[in-house]
Structures are given as C-alpha cells and as structure tokens.
Design a protein around this motif. Structure first.
Motif, PDB file in Angstrom:
ATOM      1  N   ASP A 170       0.861  -1.184   0.000  1.00 42.91           N
ATOM      2  CA  ASP A 170       0.000   0.000   0.000  1.00 42.91           C
ATOM      3  C   ASP A 170       0.900   1.239   0.000  1.00 42.91           C
ATOM      4  N   GLY A 172       0.248   4.302   0.276  1.00 41.70           N
ATOM      5  CA  GLY A 172      -0.076   5.262   1.333  1.00 41.70           C
ATOM      6  C   GLY A 172       0.624   4.902   2.634  1.00 41.70           C
ATOM      7  N   MET A 242      -2.822  11.579   0.178  1.00 41.96           N
ATOM      8  CA  MET A 242      -2.499  10.168   0.374  1.00 41.96           C
ATOM      9  C   MET A 242      -2.521   9.783   1.851  1.00 41.96           C
ATOM     10  N   LEU A 243      -2.040  10.694   2.714  1.00 39.48           N
ATOM     11  CA  LEU A 243      -2.035  10.403   4.149  1.00 39.48           C
ATOM     12  C   LEU A 243      -3.445  10.354   4.716  1.00 39.48           C
ATOM     13  N   THR A 246      -4.946   7.066   3.642  1.00 43.78           N
ATOM     14  CA  THR A 246      -4.317   5.967   4.390  1.00 43.78           C
ATOM     15  C   THR A 246      -4.809   5.929   5.820  1.00 43.78           C
ATOM     16  N   GLY A 268      -7.369   9.668  -2.702  1.00 42.64           N
ATOM     17  CA  GLY A 268      -6.072   9.373  -2.083  1.00 42.64           C
ATOM     18  C   GLY A 268      -5.212   8.404  -2.858  1.00 42.64           C
ATOM     19  N   PRO A 270      -2.539   7.311  -5.308  1.00 44.95           N
ATOM     20  CA  PRO A 270      -1.371   8.119  -5.694  1.00 44.95           C
ATOM     21  C   PRO A 270      -1.507   8.805  -7.046  1.00 44.95           C
TER      22      PRO A 270
END
Length: 447
Positions: A170, A172, A242-243, A246, A268, A270
């Motif tokens: 993953d 993230g 992305m954070l 995640t 999110g 990428p």
C-alpha cells in the motif's frame, strides 16, 4: 549456479557501464538477455519476459513519476521552492540555520526528485553560507541528508514508488511509515553527523565550492513569488491527500459501500492525488500569477523530457528483475533461506545494499532486489510497506565513485576524493543503517 550467474551478470553490468561507458538502459537490456539465456529461459520466451518486466514496472509508476516531475518543476519555476526555503530560514534565525535548511530541504525533497532538489537548493545554500559567514558544508550536509532520505523512503520518488508496486504494498502506508522513519534518520544523518564530520575531516569545512557548472541561476524577487502558505500547500498536497486516505483506511478499514469512504480512497490513490495536485499547481503556481498557459506547458514538457532516460533505466531494471524471477533465481534464494529466522526486511536491505555498492544506481539496485526477494515474501507474514522501505533504505548505502551523486557532491562543494568519502559516502551509509534500525523498530511496534 543461479547465484553465480547473477553475480557474473552484475559484474558484466558494472563493466559495461563503468569501463565502456555504455548507456545504463542499453547495458541493462544486454545483461538481461544474457542472464535470461544462461538461466535457461527458452529463447522463444526471453523477449516476452523482458517486455513483461519493462511494461509491468513502467505501467505502475510512469503516471505517478511523470506527474510528480511536472508538479515539482512548476513549484520550482514559480519560485515556490525558494519561498519555502527562505521563509523557513528567516523564521529559524541565524543561530538555528542548520535546522532551517533541514526542514526546508525535507519539504522540497518530498516534492522534487533528488537531482532537481539538489540543483535547486545548492545556490540557496551557497548564498546563505556566504551571507552568514558559515561553512558551506555545515549547511550542505543537512541539505543532502534530507534530500537523500526523502529520495530513499518517500513516494513519489522512483525507488519507493516502483518497489511498492512490485511488492504489492500500500503506497499510502509506505508514505506514512516512510515519514516516520525519515524524520529521525535525517536528524541523525544531518545536523548530528555534521558535528562528527567536522572532527573527522575539518579541512572539508573550509572549502568554498563552486556552482559554475550549473550555469546562470534563475533569480527570484521573493515579493514576486507565491506566498509561503500557498507554496507549501501546493508542494505537500499529494502527500496530504495520500495520508488522509491511508489514515481513514487504517482506522475504518476498506471503504465498503459507503460513498464518502470510496471518494476518499479514490482521491487518495497516488495517481489521482498527483493529478489533482498538478491541476492545483497549474493554478496556484501559474494562472493565479498571470503566467500564460504556454509557459506552464513549457515547464511541464521540460519536466517530462528530463525524466525520459530515467524511465528507460527503470524499465531496464524491471526487465532484469523479471528475468531473475522467471529464471528461478528468487525461488532458489527462497529455498536457501527456507526455515531461517532472518527477517525479510533485513534480507531485502542486505540484497539492495550489495547491489547498490556494486551498481551505483540506487533505483536499479532497488528494482533488481525485488526480483530476488518477491518469491521469498510468500513464506513470511511480512509487512510489505516496511519491506519496501528496507529495500529503498539498502539502496541508499555507501554512495561512491560509481554513483553520479558522488561526483555532483564532490564538484559542487569543492571536495577531494578523501573528503567526499568521509562526508557524502559516510552520510549515505549512516542514512541507510540508521533508517534500517528505525524500520526494524517500527516493525516490532506494529506487530
């Protein structure tokens, strides 16, 4: 025999690149064909194996890599990176200038690839060192540590992005864990190591260096650049998206049928995060500053052109990786280590480190490592995000004469070979070893 064949292949690659100065991509293709035939892959399947390796690797990262390069170039061409660096330097003040350089380099390093960040930040470091009458290298080491750590641990940089795709990790989580590992690693390899380096090679801190080879530098009037907040938000926007995705996934789990969670997961992703961030950058770094679409397009085209050869090299590394997998080398290693207690995280780091020292290219070393480690992962309940980080971490070790970065640092900072080994080579080794320690510690905590 499989390991002997791989060793001979690596030696051939080193000779082709170092002695005959052959293009890295062409050298990788030649070695891939030779190793494939020697490992016993049927001749009618060799070409398809190499095509699969190139296509599979580039298919995953080309979009993220290309959009990331364009985003970084737009931020740089608009003066956003300089605004971030100078604002932080002014806020930290003269007494904490090293920490200002670390923070600004870390932020710039997330948004830009190593070579771009280095070329962009070095003139700023030169001017600050001259104005404040401090040693150039005392600011250069923290800058290099931050750029190297972000290059090794954080997407959308090629190493962690490619390896995350190869391992099925993953991305993230790779980003989240990478930030957790990178921050303390940078502090140790940067400001703390600087004090040690001054005792090891004091002569290096007396050098003035030269950036004449960079040519005329684009100078910005800070009043004409985007604001600090806008520059920072634009550079960090893909990381933020992305954070968030995640974090939501780790807390709540898969999105399921909830539309809100599905949207968060989609945004999110990428590739989507990079595309949204690029669109925002076109506005904040361009249109909002009355820069024509033509000039914005020119910056994006320039960024895309600059990564063309890097994409080919990554593709060549993917071909070599696929040959190792289809040729059974990975399975052979898996059999050797079957029943052992060695962590796949440690194994990935060791293999990547050996290949990095041998080949010079961190990206090629990381991709080639995947071909040897992937078959082993089925035997272990390993955290794939941490294995990804360990691979990138190992590929950062001991930059020396077969690495272009070594010569860039030597020339820009005006160092001798001995001084470059005692500063840059040692810095990259510290980054790799300390990073591994934090990855192993994080693995123990997560378990």
């Amino acid at each position: 025999m499989p390991l002997v064949i791989v060793a001979i292949g690596v030696i051939l690659l080193i000779v082709l690149i170092s002695k005959f100065k052959l293009n890295t991509f062409v050298a990788l293709l030649i070695v891939s064909f030779c190793v494939a035939l020697t490992l016993g892959i049927p001749m009618e399947k060799v070409v398809s194996t190499i095509e699969t390796g190139i296509g599979g690797t580039l298919g995953h990262i080309a979009l993220i890599f290309g959009l990331g390069a364009m985003l970084g170039r737009l931020v740089a061409d608009a003066g956003g990176a300089q605004r971030i660096a100078m604002t932080l330097i002014n806020k930290f003040g003269e007494t904490k200038i090293e920490w200002a350089v670390v923070v600004s380099s870390f932020i710039v390093g997330i948004a830009m690839f190593f070579e771009v960040g280095l070329v962009l930040l070095i003139p700023i470091v030169f001017s600050i060192a001259k104005e404040m009458k401090v040693s150039l290298l005392s600011l250069g080491i923290p800058m290099l540590a931050a750029l190297l750590a972000t290059h090794s641990f954080l997407p959308p940089h090629p190493g962690p992005t490619v390896i995350a795709g190869e391992y099925g990790a993953d991305i993230g989580k790779v980003l989240l864990y990478g930030i957790i590992v990178a921050i303390p690693t940078v502090l140790i390899a940067g400001p703390i190591f600087t004090r040690l380096a001054k005792k090891i090679v004091p002569s290096a801190f007396e050098k003035r260096g030269s950036i004449d080879s960079l040519g005329d530098q684009k100078e910005f009037n800070l009043d004409d650049t985007p604001s600090f907040n806008i520059s920072l938000l634009t550079a960090m926007f893909p990381v933020i998206l992305m954070l968030i995705a995640t974090g939501v996934k780790m807390v709540i789990g898969n999105a399921g049928t909830n539309v809100v969670f599905k949207v968060i997961a989609f945004v999110g992703d990428p590739s989507v995060a990079m595309l949204i961030s690029l669109v925002i950058a076109v506005y904040t770094m361009g249109i909002n500053r009355n820069i024509s679409i033509k000039e914005i397009t020119r910056s994006c085209s320039s960024a895309a052109a600059s990564i063309g050869m890097m994409l080919l090299i990554i593709g060549g590394g993917g071909a070599f990786k696929q040959v190792l997998i289809n040729g059974g080398v990975g399975k052979y290693i898996a059999v050797i280590f079957a029943g052992t207690s060695m962590s796949p995280i440690l194994l990935a780091w060791i293999v990547a480190a050996i290949l990095r020292i041998s080949l010079g290219s961190a990206t090629v070393a990381a991709i080639s490592t995947a071909g040897l480690v992937i078959p082993m992962l089925a035997q272990y309940d390993a955290n794939l995000a941490l294995v990804t980080l360990a691979t990138g971490c190992g590929s950062a070790i001991a930059s020396h004469v077969n690495d272009a970065g070594f010569w860039m640092v030597k020339e820009y900072f005006g160092l001798t070979l001995k001084e470059t080994f005692a500063t840059w080579t040692l810095l990259s080794t510290i980054t790799s070893v300390v990073g591994l320690m934090f990855i192993l510690a994080l693995d123990a905590i997560i378990k």
